[in-house]
Design an enzyme around this catalytic site. Structure first.
Site, PDB file in Angstrom:
ATOM      1  CE  LYS A 228      -1.602   2.846   2.892  1.00 36.38           C
ATOM      2  NZ  LYS A 228      -1.603   4.097   2.089  1.00 36.38           N
TER       3      LYS A 228
ATOM      4  CD  GLU B  62      14.120   3.558   7.048  1.00 32.87           C
ATOM      5  OE1 GLU B  62      14.285   2.490   6.445  1.00 32.87           O
ATOM      6  OE2 GLU B  62      14.532   4.657   6.631  1.00 32.87           O
TER       7      GLU B  62
ATOM      8  CB  CYS C  80      13.625   8.939   7.616  1.00 29.23           C
ATOM      9  SG  CYS C  80      14.396   7.855   6.430  1.00 29.23           S
TER      10      CYS C  80
ATOM     11  CD  GLU D   8      10.957  12.727  11.090  1.00 27.24           C
ATOM     12  OE1 GLU D   8       9.808  12.295  11.265  1.00 27.24           O
ATOM     13  OE2 GLU D   8      11.842  12.092  10.492  1.00 27.24           O
TER      14      GLU D   8
ATOM     15  CB  VAL E 172       1.372   5.635  11.526  1.00 25.49           C
ATOM     16  CG1 VAL E 172       0.821   4.429  10.797  1.00 25.49           C
ATOM     17  CG2 VAL E 172       0.457   6.829  11.312  1.00 25.49           C
ATOM     18  N   GLY E 173       3.639   4.129  13.368  1.00 26.86           N
ATOM     19  CA  GLY E 173       4.433   2.933  13.693  1.00 26.86           C
ATOM     20  C   GLY E 173       3.980   2.325  15.017  1.00 26.86           C
TER      21      GLY E 173
ATOM     22  N   GLY F 159       7.201   5.287   7.943  1.00 29.60           N
ATOM     23  CA  GLY F 159       6.369   6.476   8.091  1.00 29.60           C
ATOM     24  C   GLY F 159       6.564   7.092   9.455  1.00 29.60           C
ATOM     25  CB  SER F 160       4.463   9.400  11.379  1.00 30.91           C
ATOM     26  OG  SER F 160       3.271   8.652  11.453  1.00 30.91           O
ATOM     27  CB  THR F 161       7.365   7.999  15.701  1.00 32.01           C
ATOM     28  OG1 THR F 161       8.623   8.229  15.058  1.00 32.01           O
ATOM     29  CG2 THR F 161       7.606   7.228  16.971  1.00 32.01           C
TER      30      THR F 161
HETATM   31  O1  TXE Z   1       2.933   9.959   7.702  1.00 33.66           O
HETATM   32  P1  TXE Z   1       2.099   8.640   7.953  1.00 33.66           P
HETATM   33  P2  TXE Z   1       2.358  11.387   7.283  1.00 33.66           P
HETATM   34  C1  TXE Z   1       6.911  11.631   9.461  1.00 33.66           C
HETATM   35  C2  TXE Z   1       7.249  13.091   9.236  1.00 33.66           C
HETATM   36  C3  TXE Z   1       5.937  13.672   8.792  1.00 33.66           C
HETATM   37  C4  TXE Z   1       4.965  12.869   9.611  1.00 33.66           C
HETATM   38  C5  TXE Z   1       3.582  12.798   9.065  1.00 33.66           C
HETATM   39  O2  TXE Z   1       7.639  13.672  10.444  1.00 33.66           O
HETATM   40  O3  TXE Z   1       5.815  15.021   9.103  1.00 33.66           O
HETATM   41  O4  TXE Z   1       5.524  11.577   9.638  1.00 33.66           O
HETATM   42  O5  TXE Z   1       3.566  12.307   7.726  1.00 33.66           O
HETATM   43  C6  TXE Z   1       0.061   5.144   6.054  1.00 33.66           C
HETATM   44  N1  TXE Z   1      -2.159   2.433   9.805  1.00 33.66           N
HETATM   45  N2  TXE Z   1       7.285  10.771   8.345  1.00 33.66           N
HETATM   46  O6  TXE Z   1       1.169  11.779   8.081  1.00 33.66           O
HETATM   47  O7  TXE Z   1       0.682   8.973   8.242  1.00 33.66           O
HETATM   48  C7  TXE Z   1      -0.079   6.258   5.040  1.00 33.66           C
HETATM   49  O8  TXE Z   1      -1.189   6.019   4.192  1.00 33.66           O
HETATM   50  C8  TXE Z   1      -1.320   2.034   8.842  1.00 33.66           C
HETATM   51  C9  TXE Z   1       8.573  10.175   8.449  1.00 33.66           C
HETATM   52  O9  TXE Z   1       2.145  11.382   5.859  1.00 33.66           O
HETATM   53  O10 TXE Z   1       2.869   7.832   8.905  1.00 33.66           O
HETATM   54  C10 TXE Z   1       1.258   6.162   4.321  1.00 33.66           C
HETATM   55  O11 TXE Z   1       1.208   5.097   3.367  1.00 33.66           O
HETATM   56  N3  TXE Z   1      -0.823   2.863   7.913  1.00 33.66           N
HETATM   57  C11 TXE Z   1       8.770   9.088   7.481  1.00 33.66           C
HETATM   58  C12 TXE Z   1       2.222   5.808   5.451  1.00 33.66           C
HETATM   59  O12 TXE Z   1       1.411   5.250   6.486  1.00 33.66           O
HETATM   60  C13 TXE Z   1      -1.169   4.166   7.973  1.00 33.66           C
HETATM   61  C14 TXE Z   1       8.132   9.207   6.166  1.00 33.66           C
HETATM   62  C15 TXE Z   1       2.998   6.996   6.042  1.00 33.66           C
HETATM   63  O13 TXE Z   1       2.090   7.974   6.484  1.00 33.66           O
HETATM   64  C16 TXE Z   1      -2.029   4.658   8.977  1.00 33.66           C
HETATM   65  C17 TXE Z   1       6.827   9.821   6.216  1.00 33.66           C
HETATM   66  C18 TXE Z   1      -2.536   3.722   9.923  1.00 33.66           C
HETATM   67  N4  TXE Z   1      -3.341   4.087  10.922  1.00 33.66           N
HETATM   68  C19 TXE Z   1       6.465  10.594   7.282  1.00 33.66           C
HETATM   69  N5  TXE Z   1      -2.167   5.991   8.816  1.00 33.66           N
HETATM   70  C20 TXE Z   1      10.204   8.627   7.396  1.00 33.66           C
HETATM   71  N6  TXE Z   1      10.838   8.446   8.537  1.00 33.66           N
HETATM   72  O14 TXE Z   1      10.716   8.386   6.316  1.00 33.66           O
HETATM   73  C21 TXE Z   1      -1.415   6.335   7.752  1.00 33.66           C
HETATM   74  N7  TXE Z   1      -0.824   5.233   7.226  1.00 33.66           N
END
Ligand code: TXE
Length: 498
Positions: free
Chosen positions: A186, A262, A296, A394, A243-244, A239-241
């Site tokens: 996805k 990551e 990141c 971040e 959501v992680g 992605g974000s911490t």
């Molecule tokens: O990230 P999200 P966002 C950090 C960075 C940024 C912040 C927000 O600080 O400002 O995150 O970005 C999917 N269950 N990084 O809101 O939401 C979403 O559809 C499962 C750092 O865009 O974490 C996308 O595919 N998945 C980072 C992915 O998660 C979910 C890179 C990332 O989105 C979800 C990006 C859920 N509940 C953002 N909600 C890095 N370290 O490289 C969303 N997603």
């Protein structure tokens, strides 16, 4: 590809993408329309899939895993498919870079460089497939022989972000496939195009149906459903911490799926007075501005030796002012657009916060008006203290915070004063200082007198709250396997009941 207009300007009409399940393209009923962040015009239309679509994709990946149509092939055949993917990507390099640039806002020249890295990922993945092996124990006595088999973990879910849509995908897919797993991907809802194009490429290269499936949709519905899915054996999330963390809860509440994570970073760049200051300033400018700081591993905390701090900041500010921020489709652009409106607002809010917290703005600090799209000038704050939000959070934008130190001890302590541990760099001509800092700063990726260098042979991942596990190279492929201990009796068994 008649819409491509020679890759020089945005398409006349948005390109439609379906989604890909069990080797077949399907069309959506509802769509996301993506506007290019650099141009403000509609460029793609992607399906909003349902949870039923996801379930069908997971079922297809499960069938493809259980009947061993991929993992059961001789490794040479699997490696050949991955090498063919690399060849096809080479022929579609400009097209992939174009869609990546349009959806993400990154400069076209940078996007092409990223596609080259992705090609290398598939080549390394092919090698990793051939080298993956187990172990044996010839030491258990004359009556027993021990083998350790490496087996693919099963169906992998892959959730990717918008900052490096194709690069992050390709730092994982070849290694997942090299392990023999099947998968459902996805991509981020704002940058799905190149993940879908990869489906065409994999099919053309001969990957069996059902091994690579793509479901497009929102994180809150599809991403969450993937984290909770009882039939996904492992989830790789970038992605974000926040959501992680929700993925960890969902895994615990469903099937204890293995997680690869990551997450964020707040990465230190330590500059000693004995370094080549010109080189270090160039590295610092690149480290915070590359991909508009939406990276990141961006080096967002400058930790500079007090005796040269003013001189260094002046050198750095002068370089940052000369960075060419502009239209992502312009060949000469070095820094493109901010990818989403939400991220643009977040970055500008942090810049405002930095000013009210009392940091000194040295350069940048404003949006750049190019008549269309959203752009922010590379920004340097001086006199930052460790308690400030701009030093701790971040920001994910081109905002660098400068702090000072007097001793190696202080530099290491400041560098480690973060919940994150993704990357770090040190600039010095003194080998003792370089190695001391490298050993003592807690980060998964380290650069000495360089910035962002690397290749898919090297593992990627973070310490502390920057994540779990490693991607790429042999370390990466092993993450997608599990080991089975096999004990083989040799000769006549000594009976328990005589
Ligand atoms: O990230 P999200 P966002 C950090 C960075 C940024 C912040 C927000 O600080 O400002 O995150 O970005 C999917 N269950 N990084 O809101 O939401 C979403 O559809 C499962 C750092 O865009 O974490 C996308 O595919 N998945 C980072 C992915 O998660 C979910 C890179 C990332 O989105 C979800 C990006 C859920 N509940 C953002 N909600 C890095 N370290 O490289 C969303 N997603």
């Amino acid at each position: 590809m008649d819409q491509l207009n020679n890759f020089l300007s945005p398409p006349a009409a948005p390109r439609d993408f379906g989604f890909f399940v069990d080797g077949k393209w399907q069309s959506g009923h509802d769509f996301f329309v993506r506007h290019s962040p650099g141009h403000g015009v509609a460029v793609t239309r992607t399906a909003k899939c349902s949870v039923d679509d996801l379930n069908a994709a997971v079922a297809a990946a499960r069938r493809a895993f259980e009947d061993r149509r991929w993992s059961g092939l001789p490794v040479g055949s699997r490696a050949s498919v991955l090498l063919r993917v690399a060849e096809i990507l080479r022929t579609r390099r400009d097209e992939l870079a174009y869609w990546e640039t349009l959806e993400n806002g990154k400069p076209i020249a940078q996007a092409r460089g990223e596609i080259d890295h992705c090609i290398a990922c598939f080549e390394v993945g092919a090698g990793a497939a051939r080298l993956l092996h187990g172990d044996s124990f010839n030491s258990l006595g004359d009556g027993l022989f021990g083998m350790v088999l490496r087996e693919p973990i099963g169906v992998v879910g892959l959730i990717t972000p918008w900052n490096f849509p194709f690069l992050i995908l390709c730092e994982r897919v070849p290694f997942i496939l090299a392990s023999g797993c099947t998968m459902v991907v996805k991509p981020s809802e704002v940058t799905s195009a190149t993940t879908l194009i990869l489906a065409e490429v994999l099919a053309e290269a001969g990957l069996p149906d059902g091994v690579y499936n793509v479901i497009t949709g929102s994180g809150r519905t599809i991403g969450q459903a993937m984290s909770e899915h009882p039939d996904i054996d492992m989830l790789s999330f970038t992605g974000s911490t926040a959501v992680g963390r929700s993925c960890v809860h969902a895994a615990a509440d469903s099937n204890f799926k293995k997680l690869g994570l990551e997450l964020g970073g707040k990465n230190p760049i330590i500059v000693f007075a004995d370094s080549d200051l010109e080189d270090a300033a160039d590295g610092a400018a690149f480290g915070i501005s590359f991909n508009t700081g939406q990276c990141c591993v961006s080096s967002s905390r400058l930790i500079v030796e007090r005796s040269v701090a003013r001189e260094f900041e002046a050198l750095l500010a002068e370089k940052m002012k000369r960075i060419r921020v502009g239209d992502p489709l312009d060949e000469t652009t070095q820094v493109g657009a901010i990818t989403t409106e939400a991220q643009n607002t977040t970055i500008l809010d942090y810049i405002a916060k930095g000013k009210t917290e009392g940091a000194e703005l040295v350069t940048g600090g404003t949006a750049i008006d190019l008549g269309r799209g959203q752009y922010i000038a590379p920004t340097l704050f001086s006199g930052v203290s460790r308690e400030m939000a701009i030093a701790r959070d971040e920001i994910f934008g081109p905002v660098l915070c400068s702090m000072t130190f007097d001793t190696v001890e202080q530099a290491v302590e400041l560098a480690n004063d973060t919940v994150y541990g993704l990357a770090a760099s040190v600039w010095t001509k003194n080998i003792d200082k370089a190695l001391t800092v490298t050993r003592r700063v807690r980060a998964g990726r380290f650069w000495v007198n360089t910035m962002m260098a690397g290749g898919p042979e090297m593992p990627l991942g973070g310490f502390k709250q920057s994540g779990w596990g490693r991607e790429a190279g042999m370390y990466g492929v092993e993450e997608y396997t599990q080991v089975k201990s096999v004990h083989v009796e040799i000769g006549k068994r000594t009976h328990w009941i005589s």
